[in-house]
Design a protein around this motif. Sequence first.
Motif, PDB file in Angstrom:
ATOM      1  N   TYR A 159      48.101  14.784  27.597  1.00  0.00           N
ATOM      2  CA  TYR A 159      48.135  15.388  28.778  1.00  0.00           C
ATOM      3  C   TYR A 159      47.287  17.059  28.952  1.00  0.00           C
ATOM      4  O   TYR A 159      46.901  17.127  29.240  1.00  0.00           O
ATOM      5  N   VAL A 160      48.656  17.138  27.513  1.00  0.00           N
ATOM      6  CA  VAL A 160      47.911  18.851  27.849  1.00  0.00           C
ATOM      7  C   VAL A 160      46.460  19.090  26.789  1.00  0.00           C
ATOM      8  O   VAL A 160      46.060  20.075  27.333  1.00  0.00           O
ATOM      9  N   LYS A 161      46.230  18.193  26.416  1.00  0.00           N
ATOM     10  CA  LYS A 161      44.502  18.590  25.804  1.00  0.00           C
ATOM     11  C   LYS A 161      43.516  18.165  26.872  1.00  0.00           C
ATOM     12  O   LYS A 161      42.480  18.233  27.581  1.00  0.00           O
ATOM     13  N   GLY A 162      43.784  16.859  28.271  1.00  0.00           N
ATOM     14  CA  GLY A 162      43.207  16.511  29.517  1.00  0.00           C
ATOM     15  C   GLY A 162      43.202  18.376  29.763  1.00  0.00           C
ATOM     16  O   GLY A 162      42.111  18.183  30.637  1.00  0.00           O
ATOM     17  N   LYS A 163      44.763  18.484  29.590  1.00  0.00           N
ATOM     18  CA  LYS A 163      44.170  20.103  31.178  1.00  0.00           C
ATOM     19  C   LYS A 163      43.442  20.956  30.314  1.00  0.00           C
ATOM     20  O   LYS A 163      42.469  21.503  30.884  1.00  0.00           O
ATOM     21  N   ILE A 164      43.487  21.312  29.197  1.00  0.00           N
ATOM     22  CA  ILE A 164      42.144  21.871  28.706  1.00  0.00           C
ATOM     23  C   ILE A 164      40.747  22.133  28.749  1.00  0.00           C
ATOM     24  O   ILE A 164      39.858  22.461  28.735  1.00  0.00           O
ATOM     25  N   LYS A 184      34.646  19.201  31.141  1.00  0.00           N
ATOM     26  CA  LYS A 184      34.408  18.731  30.321  1.00  0.00           C
ATOM     27  C   LYS A 184      35.369  16.971  31.468  1.00  0.00           C
ATOM     28  O   LYS A 184      36.368  16.819  30.838  1.00  0.00           O
ATOM     29  N   PRO A 185      34.881  16.894  32.430  1.00  0.00           N
ATOM     30  CA  PRO A 185      36.097  16.121  33.250  1.00  0.00           C
ATOM     31  C   PRO A 185      36.066  14.908  33.155  1.00  0.00           C
ATOM     32  O   PRO A 185      36.981  14.293  32.614  1.00  0.00           O
ATOM     33  N   GLN A 186      35.190  14.137  32.120  1.00  0.00           N
ATOM     34  CA  GLN A 186      34.609  12.552  31.387  1.00  0.00           C
ATOM     35  C   GLN A 186      35.889  12.284  30.299  1.00  0.00           C
ATOM     36  O   GLN A 186      36.827  11.869  29.790  1.00  0.00           O
ATOM     37  N   GLU A 187      36.217  13.743  29.318  1.00  0.00           N
ATOM     38  CA  GLU A 187      37.015  13.952  28.101  1.00  0.00           C
ATOM     39  C   GLU A 187      38.647  13.686  28.874  1.00  0.00           C
ATOM     40  O   GLU A 187      38.972  13.331  28.360  1.00  0.00           O
ATOM     41  N   ALA A 188      38.049  14.715  28.959  1.00  0.00           N
ATOM     42  CA  ALA A 188      39.792  15.320  29.901  1.00  0.00           C
ATOM     43  C   ALA A 188      40.620  13.347  30.705  1.00  0.00           C
ATOM     44  O   ALA A 188      41.285  13.547  30.529  1.00  0.00           O
ATOM     45  N   ILE A 189      39.878  12.570  31.685  1.00  0.00           N
ATOM     46  CA  ILE A 189      40.395  12.116  32.581  1.00  0.00           C
ATOM     47  C   ILE A 189      40.619  11.042  31.352  1.00  0.00           C
ATOM     48  O   ILE A 189      41.314  10.005  31.196  1.00  0.00           O
ATOM     49  N   ASN A 190      39.361  10.972  29.610  1.00  0.00           N
ATOM     50  CA  ASN A 190      40.041   9.763  28.878  1.00  0.00           C
ATOM     51  C   ASN A 190      41.401   9.964  28.145  1.00  0.00           C
ATOM     52  O   ASN A 190      42.217   9.438  27.963  1.00  0.00           O
ATOM     53  N   PHE A 250      43.534  12.454  29.486  1.00  0.00           N
ATOM     54  CA  PHE A 250      44.990  11.504  31.309  1.00  0.00           C
ATOM     55  C   PHE A 250      45.092   9.889  30.391  1.00  0.00           C
ATOM     56  O   PHE A 250      45.784   9.307  30.784  1.00  0.00           O
ATOM     57  N   ASN A 251      44.437   9.457  30.316  1.00  0.00           N
ATOM     58  CA  ASN A 251      44.138   7.558  30.181  1.00  0.00           C
ATOM     59  C   ASN A 251      44.688   7.353  28.929  1.00  0.00           C
ATOM     60  O   ASN A 251      45.503   6.103  29.290  1.00  0.00           O
ATOM     61  N   ASN A 252      44.604   8.346  28.194  1.00  0.00           N
ATOM     62  CA  ASN A 252      44.874   7.877  26.344  1.00  0.00           C
ATOM     63  C   ASN A 252      46.887   8.243  26.871  1.00  0.00           C
ATOM     64  O   ASN A 252      47.674   7.332  26.514  1.00  0.00           O
ATOM     65  N   ALA A 253      47.061   9.013  27.812  1.00  0.00           N
ATOM     66  CA  ALA A 253      48.321   9.696  27.625  1.00  0.00           C
ATOM     67  C   ALA A 253      48.568   8.457  28.926  1.00  0.00           C
ATOM     68  O   ALA A 253      50.224   8.600  28.652  1.00  0.00           O
ATOM     69  N   TYR A 254      48.267   7.975  29.488  1.00  0.00           N
ATOM     70  CA  TYR A 254      48.853   6.499  30.573  1.00  0.00           C
ATOM     71  C   TYR A 254      49.953   5.708  29.951  1.00  0.00           C
ATOM     72  O   TYR A 254      50.001   4.889  29.852  1.00  0.00           O
ATOM     73  N   LEU A 295      50.408  12.281  35.439  1.00  0.00           N
ATOM     74  CA  LEU A 295      49.542  11.194  35.095  1.00  0.00           C
ATOM     75  C   LEU A 295      48.934  10.961  36.458  1.00  0.00           C
ATOM     76  O   LEU A 295      47.190  10.758  36.319  1.00  0.00           O
ATOM     77  N   GLN A 296      49.742  10.510  36.858  1.00  0.00           N
ATOM     78  CA  GLN A 296      48.507  10.058  38.311  1.00  0.00           C
ATOM     79  C   GLN A 296      47.923  10.601  39.306  1.00  0.00           C
ATOM     80  O   GLN A 296      46.809  10.710  39.856  1.00  0.00           O
ATOM     81  N   TYR A 297      48.395  11.683  38.787  1.00  0.00           N
ATOM     82  CA  TYR A 297      48.035  13.032  39.883  1.00  0.00           C
ATOM     83  C   TYR A 297      46.935  13.472  39.561  1.00  0.00           C
ATOM     84  O   TYR A 297      45.618  13.758  39.552  1.00  0.00           O
TER      85      TYR A 297
END
Length: 307
Positions: free
Chosen positions: A118-123, A129-135, A137-141, A149-151
């Motif tokens: 999650y924190v890596k996604g935020k960074i 880098k939104p596509q890498e970020a959402i990847n 967030f999905n990994n965290a999920y 994470l849903q948010y």
Amino acid sequence: MELSKLIDTSNKESIGKHYLSKGVSFAIKKEFGKSYEFFKEGIDLLTCDCPRGGWLDPYKNVGKALFDDLNIRHESHLEYYFVKAYILSYENDLKELYLSLDAIDRYLENKNDGYGQYVKGKILLALEKPQEAINCFNNAYSFTNHHILQYRIGRTKEQFLEEYGLGDLFLSFLNNNTSVCCARNLKEYSKRKGIILENNDDPNNMLINAFLIEEDEWDFQYFFEELIEDRLGNNLSPYDKSNTIIFSYIKWIIANSDCFLEEDLGDSEADYDDYRYNHPYSSSHSNPYYNDSLDMDQQSPEFWDNL
């Protein structure tokens, strides 16, 4: 606001930010193990960990030497790297953000979990880098289905990727309806998508009307915050005006679920089924004061007290 009051009113968002503020306090004292645990507790509870409310302010008064790796004097580096990454993820400077990214990568090398992803996604989101970020967030999920994470997934889809994220925002709000940030985003992106909602059941509800009519989504958020603060500041009965407005608004959001979920099926639909059968508005909810022979407007004060 006293923590006990926040707990009494089930204000997950404010409780979560209380824990984040404790995490900052311990980080400043270089007690990174305790800071790490409080940050995780906060992430578990809240939906939007933006710095609104001032929980991050004490860090601003401390020099960057707090995260000088050469001065580490504690045994466990793992917690230190997480705390460093999390706090620096709020910086605007690219150098600080890349230091944050390096720190979370060091953490994930030793402990690949939902918090680190999650924190890596935020960074990555801060680094545009939104596509890498959402990847991430999905990994965290895959580790946990926390509403934070849903948010983040829903907002990233809508704000940066031009994908449908309203279903994620809707589910996140249902799981924590004290998040005014999530409510604001649900309003903003519903409007952008041209989704038409009606208010036939409670036409005088000011919060519903603000969602539907108010042009500025921030004005809607400020009004929602005022209602929650009013609810926190008094020993309210279940039929107090602020409580009634909020609960009626939540019922209305639930009643319009198809408008948010219709284009966002799959796992989200399954999540909503789980929510319906476990939410206080369902007759199968464990609330002992729920009377399944009555509709929601007829439930006892004890039922509303125990939401």
